[in-house]
Every structure is written in structure tokens, then in C-alpha cells.
Enzyme design. Sequence first.
Site, mmCIF file in Angstrom:
data_model
loop_
_atom_site.group_PDB
_atom_site.id
_atom_site.type_symbol
_atom_site.label_atom_id
_atom_site.label_comp_id
_atom_site.label_asym_id
_atom_site.label_seq_id
_atom_site.Cartn_x
_atom_site.Cartn_y
_atom_site.Cartn_z
ATOM 1 N N SER A 77 -5.849 -17.467 7.970
ATOM 2 C CA SER A 77 -5.835 -18.451 8.356
ATOM 3 C C SER A 77 -5.564 -18.325 10.281
ATOM 4 O O SER A 77 -5.615 -17.599 11.081
ATOM 5 C CB SER A 77 -4.288 -18.198 8.333
ATOM 6 O OG SER A 77 -3.559 -19.808 9.082
ATOM 7 N N GLY A 78 -6.164 -19.704 11.098
ATOM 8 C CA GLY A 78 -6.564 -19.345 12.094
ATOM 9 C C GLY A 78 -5.054 -20.912 12.398
ATOM 10 O O GLY A 78 -4.539 -20.559 13.713
ATOM 11 N N LYS B 89 14.399 -21.066 8.057
ATOM 12 C CA LYS B 89 12.926 -22.063 7.785
ATOM 13 C C LYS B 89 12.721 -21.380 7.148
ATOM 14 O O LYS B 89 11.875 -21.436 5.403
ATOM 15 C CB LYS B 89 12.563 -21.886 9.105
ATOM 16 C CG LYS B 89 11.514 -22.847 8.241
ATOM 17 C CD LYS B 89 9.884 -23.587 9.442
ATOM 18 C CE LYS B 89 8.821 -24.471 8.337
ATOM 19 N NZ LYS B 89 7.704 -23.981 8.936
ATOM 20 N N ARG C 204 6.868 -21.969 2.135
ATOM 21 C CA ARG C 204 5.952 -20.675 2.970
ATOM 22 C C ARG C 204 7.087 -20.213 2.213
ATOM 23 O O ARG C 204 6.351 -18.340 2.165
ATOM 24 C CB ARG C 204 6.240 -20.702 4.179
ATOM 25 C CG ARG C 204 4.724 -19.354 4.333
ATOM 26 C CD ARG C 204 3.772 -19.899 5.886
ATOM 27 N NE ARG C 204 2.726 -20.659 5.311
ATOM 28 C CZ ARG C 204 3.387 -21.942 5.628
ATOM 29 N NH1 ARG C 204 4.124 -22.373 6.599
ATOM 30 N NH2 ARG C 204 2.535 -22.881 5.819
ATOM 31 N N LYS D 151 1.948 -20.703 11.201
ATOM 32 C CA LYS D 151 1.486 -20.300 9.369
ATOM 33 C C LYS D 151 1.784 -18.876 9.615
ATOM 34 O O LYS D 151 2.379 -17.543 8.717
ATOM 35 C CB LYS D 151 0.302 -20.733 8.651
ATOM 36 C CG LYS D 151 0.136 -21.661 8.321
ATOM 37 C CD LYS D 151 -0.598 -21.423 7.127
ATOM 38 C CE LYS D 151 -1.407 -23.106 6.600
ATOM 39 N NZ LYS D 151 -3.233 -23.138 6.005
ATOM 40 N N ASP E 38 -2.943 -21.829 1.458
ATOM 41 C CA ASP E 38 -3.502 -23.461 1.571
ATOM 42 C C ASP E 38 -1.892 -24.469 1.825
ATOM 43 O O ASP E 38 -1.013 -23.904 0.786
ATOM 44 C CB ASP E 38 -4.199 -24.213 1.016
ATOM 45 C CG ASP E 38 -4.999 -25.429 1.415
ATOM 46 O OD1 ASP E 38 -5.412 -25.740 2.818
ATOM 47 O OD2 ASP E 38 -5.197 -25.933 0.961
ATOM 48 N N ARG F 227 -1.106 -20.643 13.889
ATOM 49 C CA ARG F 227 -0.640 -19.727 14.531
ATOM 50 C C ARG F 227 1.452 -19.749 13.846
ATOM 51 O O ARG F 227 1.427 -19.053 13.916
ATOM 52 C CB ARG F 227 -0.495 -20.044 15.896
ATOM 53 C CG ARG F 227 -1.993 -18.900 16.516
ATOM 54 C CD ARG F 227 -0.935 -19.046 18.159
ATOM 55 N NE ARG F 227 -2.031 -19.875 19.004
ATOM 56 C CZ ARG F 227 -2.084 -20.422 19.538
ATOM 57 N NH1 ARG F 227 -0.500 -19.694 21.169
ATOM 58 N NH2 ARG F 227 -2.215 -21.588 20.804
ATOM 59 N N PHE G 253 6.715 -26.303 13.044
ATOM 60 C CA PHE G 253 5.157 -26.928 14.155
ATOM 61 C C PHE G 253 5.042 -28.097 12.757
ATOM 62 O O PHE G 253 5.821 -28.327 11.513
ATOM 63 C CB PHE G 253 4.712 -25.553 13.560
ATOM 64 C CG PHE G 253 3.580 -25.026 12.154
ATOM 65 C CD1 PHE G 253 4.593 -24.082 11.716
ATOM 66 C CD2 PHE G 253 2.697 -25.420 11.272
ATOM 67 C CE1 PHE G 253 4.412 -23.585 10.262
ATOM 68 C CE2 PHE G 253 2.289 -24.741 10.422
ATOM 69 C CZ PHE G 253 3.220 -23.864 10.102
HETATM 70 O O1 LIG Z 1 6.017 -29.218 8.528
HETATM 71 C C1 LIG Z 1 5.004 -28.461 8.596
HETATM 72 N N1 LIG Z 1 5.276 -27.224 7.874
HETATM 73 C C2 LIG Z 1 5.295 -25.799 7.378
HETATM 74 O O2 LIG Z 1 5.504 -24.687 6.797
HETATM 75 C C3 LIG Z 1 3.546 -26.425 7.418
HETATM 76 N N2 LIG Z 1 2.675 -25.363 6.996
HETATM 77 C C4 LIG Z 1 1.468 -26.433 6.892
HETATM 78 N N3 LIG Z 1 1.682 -27.516 7.431
HETATM 79 C C5 LIG Z 1 0.646 -27.946 8.460
HETATM 80 O O3 LIG Z 1 0.007 -28.337 6.345
HETATM 81 C C6 LIG Z 1 -1.587 -28.410 6.867
HETATM 82 C C7 LIG Z 1 -1.761 -27.329 5.880
HETATM 83 O O4 LIG Z 1 -3.612 -27.140 5.670
HETATM 84 P P1 LIG Z 1 -3.732 -25.801 5.668
HETATM 85 O O5 LIG Z 1 -3.845 -25.216 4.810
HETATM 86 O O6 LIG Z 1 -5.081 -26.159 5.629
HETATM 87 O O7 LIG Z 1 -3.451 -25.152 7.589
HETATM 88 P P2 LIG Z 1 -4.321 -25.357 9.013
HETATM 89 O O8 LIG Z 1 -6.082 -25.562 8.666
HETATM 90 O O9 LIG Z 1 -3.468 -26.101 9.565
HETATM 91 O O10 LIG Z 1 -4.414 -23.957 9.011
HETATM 92 P P3 LIG Z 1 -5.093 -22.513 8.142
HETATM 93 O O11 LIG Z 1 -5.066 -21.346 7.134
HETATM 94 O O12 LIG Z 1 -6.444 -23.779 6.628
HETATM 95 O O13 LIG Z 1 -6.855 -21.831 8.741
HETATM 96 C C8 LIG Z 1 -1.286 -28.907 8.445
HETATM 97 O O14 LIG Z 1 -1.896 -30.125 9.209
HETATM 98 C C9 LIG Z 1 -0.280 -27.658 8.817
HETATM 99 O O15 LIG Z 1 -0.125 -27.553 10.352
HETATM 100 C C10 LIG Z 1 3.318 -27.184 7.377
HETATM 101 N N4 LIG Z 1 3.390 -28.418 8.285
HETATM 102 MG MG LIG Z 2 -6.839 -25.415 6.812
#
Ligand SMILES: O=c1[nH]c(=O)c2ncn([C@@H]3O[C@H](COP(=O)(O)OP(=O)(O)OP(=O)(O)O)[C@@H](O)[C@H]3O)c2[nH]1
Ligand SMILES: [Mg+2]
Length: 254
Positions: free
Chosen positions: A58-59, A228, A234, A63, A119, A61, A205
Amino acid sequence: MNVRSPKSTPPSAALRKKSTTSKSTPKPIPKPTPKPPPKPNRCPCSPGDSTMQIVLASGNRGKLAELQSTLAPLGVELIAQGTLGVPEAEEPHHTFLENALAKARHASAHSGLPAIADDAGLCVDAFGGQPGVTTADYATRFGYPKSDANNVRALLEQMQGVEDRRASMVCTLVALRSATDPEPLVATGRVTGLITRTPVGDQGFGFDPVMFLPAFGKTFAELPTDVKNAHSHRGQAARTMLALIRERWLPGLP
Ligand SMILES: O=c1[nH]c(=O)c2ncn([C@@H]3O[C@H](COP(=O)(O)OP(=O)(O)OP(=O)(O)O)[C@@H](O)[C@H]3O)c2[nH]1
Ligand SMILES: [Mg+2]
């Protein structure tokens, strides 16, 4: 492996050494350095390694911080993919599961390490479960640049006049021993709340400032990280994944 080049002795020291020996002072017998006991082999994937390394695919921060904290009891080294130069993966699929699998494969293929991917997304009841897998890019649908703050802004705008505020944050974690692992470990978590009408709190976040949890009377962004993690989508998924990894990848270890 640490290969140390021997320190070169400066000429003056070499001279001093010579003159000391010439006085026939008995040389102290060097004490043998005790060897550290061998560490138990913790990785069924690379038998030579003593501590298992896993790349966190994941990118994001936020997560990464949450996963590193919840998975810490595994006692393995969790390395963010960015530190290893793994580029961002494509996420072209319609389900969290498929996207998590794609991210884990990608990170494992690039790093040669076992991988864990996450995801996640927001599923709003009044929108038939959307934005779902497209949550990260939600703001861009409405002409805003991609960012957490714009995602929140776009959501609140789209929910103006919507009375049903119910929504769930969902998280799917996938772990692979290698890019071709036929038996991925899968763990999911889900938490339901209400979307507030304005952002509240500055922790977390994503949509945390608008995700209100009736059980706490607070948004996720008002809760300390450990609280949290103890209740979030998560946190639930990560605890299940931790148990799966212990059972399947690290059997016989405490
Ligand atoms: O209120 C929140 N509480 C959380 O706990 C949470 N976890 C994820 N998110 C949001 O949901 C989308 C996931 O997209 P996503 O799974 O593709 O992740 P990402 O693109 O940010 O990172 P990566 O893991 O793919 O690199 C992104 O907009 C995240 O900011 C959250 N929002
Ligand atoms: Mg993503």
C-alpha cells in the site's frame, strides 16, 4: 551479511605497537567473542532467513500505520512497498477482493517477498453501495483533484438533502507467500455508521471525519488510533489476518 573492512592502522600507531612489543610485555589473550544463539527460523517461505519479511502493498500512509500497529504481534518485519521501490499497482476490478489480490501479487512480484494488501472503501446505502472500490478517486468524478479532503467535500455535497446517512467502511486484506501463491489468505472487516453533515475531528484519514459511530457518539477522526484500530473495519480484518498467518505460515510458533 555485514562485511567489515579491517581498519587500516595509521603509521604512528603501527610504530607505537612495535615499540610496545619490543618491551616484551606479555600480550593479553583476546577473549573469544561469544556467538549469538541461532534465531528460530520464522519463515516457511525462505528457509535461510531468521525473521520473516512481508511487504505491505500500500502507498496509503494511514493504512500502513494502522496495519503495522495491529500486525506488530506477529513479530515479522513489515516493510512498506514504497521503501522497496515497488510502484503503485493498477486496481481495475469491481470487487475489493480482486483489487486486494492484484495489489498483493504486484508487490510480491516486484519485491520477491510475501505480501499483504488492503483494498478498502466507503459503501453508502443511499447510493446503492457506491463509491465502493472507486472510493479513492471519488472527488475526481466531480471535477476535484484527488485528495482525502476533496473526497469528503464531494461526499458531503452529494449527500446534501439525503436523509438516509447510513454507510459502511469495508476492508479486505489479502496475503500471499509469493506472486503465484495458489492459496491466498483473505480477511475482511466492516463497520457501519452515519455520514455527518460536516467534518468532525482531526485523527485518522480518508472519510474518518465524517464517519460517525453511534456506539461512541463520535466520528472515527475523534477517536485515538488504538480505539479506532480496536473497532474499525481494518482492525477487524487485520486481527483475523494475524490469526491466519500464525496458523498457516508460522505453525508451531508461539
Ligand atoms: O475514512 C476512512 N477510514 C479508513 O480507515 C480508510 N481506509 C481507506 N480509506 C479510504 O478509502 C479509499 C481506499 O482506496 P484504496 O483501498 O485503493 O487505498 P489507497 O488507494 O488509498 O491506497 P493503496 O492501498 O491502494 O495503495 C481511500 O480513499 C482511502 O483514503 C479510508 N477512509
Ligand atoms: Mg488504491
